[in-house]
Each structure stands twice: as structure tokens, then as C-alpha cells.
Design a protein around this motif. Structure first.
Motif, PDB file in Angstrom:
ATOM      1  N   GLY A  58      42.490  53.232  55.369  1.00  8.98           N
ATOM      2  CA  GLY A  58      41.541  52.688  54.405  1.00  8.98           C
ATOM      3  C   GLY A  58      41.703  51.200  54.183  1.00  8.98           C
ATOM      4  O   GLY A  58      42.340  50.495  54.971  1.00  8.98           O
ATOM      5  N   VAL A  59      41.121  50.746  53.069  1.00  8.05           N
ATOM      6  CA  VAL A  59      41.168  49.323  52.708  1.00  8.05           C
ATOM      7  C   VAL A  59      42.077  49.191  51.488  1.00  8.05           C
ATOM      8  O   VAL A  59      41.971  49.973  50.535  1.00  8.05           O
ATOM      9  CB  VAL A  59      39.758  48.792  52.381  1.00  8.05           C
ATOM     10  N   TYR A  60      42.971  48.210  51.524  1.00  8.27           N
ATOM     11  CA  TYR A  60      43.959  48.025  50.464  1.00  8.27           C
ATOM     12  C   TYR A  60      43.918  46.585  49.978  1.00  8.27           C
ATOM     13  O   TYR A  60      43.635  45.663  50.758  1.00  8.27           O
ATOM     14  CB  TYR A  60      45.369  48.362  50.980  1.00  8.27           C
ATOM     15  N   GLY A  61      44.211  46.418  48.693  1.00  9.50           N
ATOM     16  CA  GLY A  61      44.221  45.079  48.124  1.00  9.50           C
ATOM     17  C   GLY A  61      45.517  44.808  47.384  1.00  9.50           C
ATOM     18  O   GLY A  61      46.018  45.668  46.642  1.00  9.50           O
ATOM     19  N   VAL A 114      45.490  45.232  43.809  1.00  3.70           N
ATOM     20  CA  VAL A 114      44.155  44.735  43.507  1.00  3.70           C
ATOM     21  C   VAL A 114      43.211  45.890  43.829  1.00  3.70           C
ATOM     22  O   VAL A 114      43.294  46.469  44.912  1.00  3.70           O
ATOM     23  CB  VAL A 114      43.829  43.500  44.386  1.00  3.70           C
ATOM     24  N   LYS A 115      42.356  46.253  42.882  1.00  2.79           N
ATOM     25  CA  LYS A 115      41.505  47.441  43.080  1.00  2.79           C
ATOM     26  C   LYS A 115      40.421  47.170  44.123  1.00  2.79           C
ATOM     27  O   LYS A 115      39.780  46.122  44.112  1.00  2.79           O
ATOM     28  CB  LYS A 115      40.875  47.844  41.756  1.00  2.79           C
ATOM     29  N   ILE A 116      40.265  48.143  45.005  1.00  2.00           N
ATOM     30  CA  ILE A 116      39.273  48.049  46.073  1.00  2.00           C
ATOM     31  C   ILE A 116      38.340  49.251  45.983  1.00  2.00           C
ATOM     32  O   ILE A 116      38.797  50.394  45.859  1.00  2.00           O
ATOM     33  CB  ILE A 116      39.966  48.091  47.461  1.00  2.00           C
ATOM     34  N   ILE A 117      37.064  49.000  46.041  1.00  8.22           N
ATOM     35  CA  ILE A 117      36.090  50.090  46.156  1.00  8.22           C
ATOM     36  C   ILE A 117      35.280  49.834  47.412  1.00  8.22           C
ATOM     37  O   ILE A 117      34.676  48.754  47.551  1.00  8.22           O
ATOM     38  CB  ILE A 117      35.165  50.153  44.923  1.00  8.22           C
ATOM     39  N   GLU A 118      35.301  50.803  48.325  1.00 15.29           N
ATOM     40  CA  GLU A 118      34.474  50.690  49.530  1.00 15.29           C
ATOM     41  C   GLU A 118      33.386  51.751  49.444  1.00 15.29           C
ATOM     42  O   GLU A 118      33.666  52.953  49.383  1.00 15.29           O
ATOM     43  CB  GLU A 118      35.309  50.858  50.803  1.00 15.29           C
ATOM     44  N   LYS A 119      32.129  51.287  49.408  1.00 20.14           N
ATOM     45  CA  LYS A 119      31.016  52.210  49.205  1.00 20.14           C
ATOM     46  C   LYS A 119      29.746  51.585  49.770  1.00 20.14           C
ATOM     47  O   LYS A 119      29.544  50.366  49.637  1.00 20.14           O
ATOM     48  CB  LYS A 119      30.846  52.438  47.697  1.00 20.14           C
ATOM     49  N   ASP A 120      28.937  52.394  50.387  1.00 16.36           N
ATOM     50  CA  ASP A 120      27.638  51.952  50.903  1.00 16.36           C
ATOM     51  C   ASP A 120      27.737  50.709  51.781  1.00 16.36           C
ATOM     52  O   ASP A 120      26.928  49.782  51.660  1.00 16.36           O
ATOM     53  CB  ASP A 120      26.663  51.686  49.738  1.00 16.36           C
ATOM     54  N   GLY A 121      28.769  50.663  52.600  1.00 16.32           N
ATOM     55  CA  GLY A 121      28.896  49.558  53.545  1.00 16.32           C
ATOM     56  C   GLY A 121      29.406  48.264  52.947  1.00 16.32           C
ATOM     57  O   GLY A 121      29.342  47.212  53.581  1.00 16.32           O
TER      58      GLY A 121
END
Ligand code: FES
Length: 111
Positions: A39-42, A98-105
Motif C-alpha cells: 500500500g501507500v504509507y506516510g 502521516v495519514k494517507i487515504i487512497e481512493k478513486d485514483g
């Protein structure tokens, strides 16, 4: 929480690291965003050892051989997914998330 940055998911490939300035912070801290297999991390670009920047150039944040985050100062290494230091002067400590939200591209970076 405030939005620090927003980017297209497609602009962050596996193994990429990007750095973003955090608005309105007198310490001029930056946020690091990276993509691994899971996933993506911050992470805040600040080492728990003594608060210095982990890197000045995100290109060099990850060790090539291991894929671990490495602080440029005293070479502490951190798991890029958990943020936990597995070697170095801050062994067992954790990077600030750091909060990451990955959604809808899109990837939204929040702090
Ligand atoms: S400041 Fe990062 S290891 Fe010392």
C-alpha cells in the motif's frame, strides 16, 4: 486534520517516495509518501533519534538492497510499512505517521 497534499495514484509507482511541504509549520517539516507492495504509507520526515530530517532528497530515503528507510544522519533503519526502527540509535522507536487515504485514483495526505 488538514490536507497536506493530493496526488494521482498513478504518479506513485511501487518503490517511489515523494516529499511534500507541510503548510504553516515553523519547523519547515515535510511529509514523506511511499508505495510498497502492500500500500501507500506516510511518515513525517523527522527521525525519532534527534528529530533531524530523515532525508533531504526522497530519492535516497530507501536503501536499495533492503528497501528499508534509512536516516541520512546516523543510519538508523526503519520498516517502511510499520515505521519501526529495526537498527540504529533509536531501536524500537517509531516514525510519526502521516495519514494517507487512497481512493478513486487519488492519494490524499493528511496531518
Ligand atoms: S538523526 Fe536519524 S539516526 Fe540519528
Amino acid at each position: 486534520m488538514k490536507e497536506v497534499a493530493r496526488l494521482q495514484s498513478s504518479s506513485l509507482s511501487l518503490g517511489d517516495v515523494k516529499m511534500f511541504p507541510i503548510p504553516e509549520n515553523p519547523d519547515r517539516l515535510t511529509a514523506l509518501v511511499l508505495r510498497t507492495n502492500t500500500g501507500v504509507y506516510g511518515w513525517l520526515n523527522a527521525c525519532p533519534h534527534d528529530g533531524r530530517m530523515l532525508c533531504q532528497d526522497p530519492t535516497y530515503l530507501l536503501k536499495r538492497k533492503t528497501g528499508l528507510i534509512q536516516c541520512m544522519h546516523h543510519q538508523a533503519t526503519f520498516d517502511p510499512e510499520s515505521g519501526i526502527c529495526d537498527d540504529g540509535p533509536c531501536l524500537g522507536e517509531k516514525l510519526r505517521e502521516v495519514k494517507i487515504i487512497e481512493k478513486d485514483g487519488q492519494i490524499v495526505v493528511l496531518l
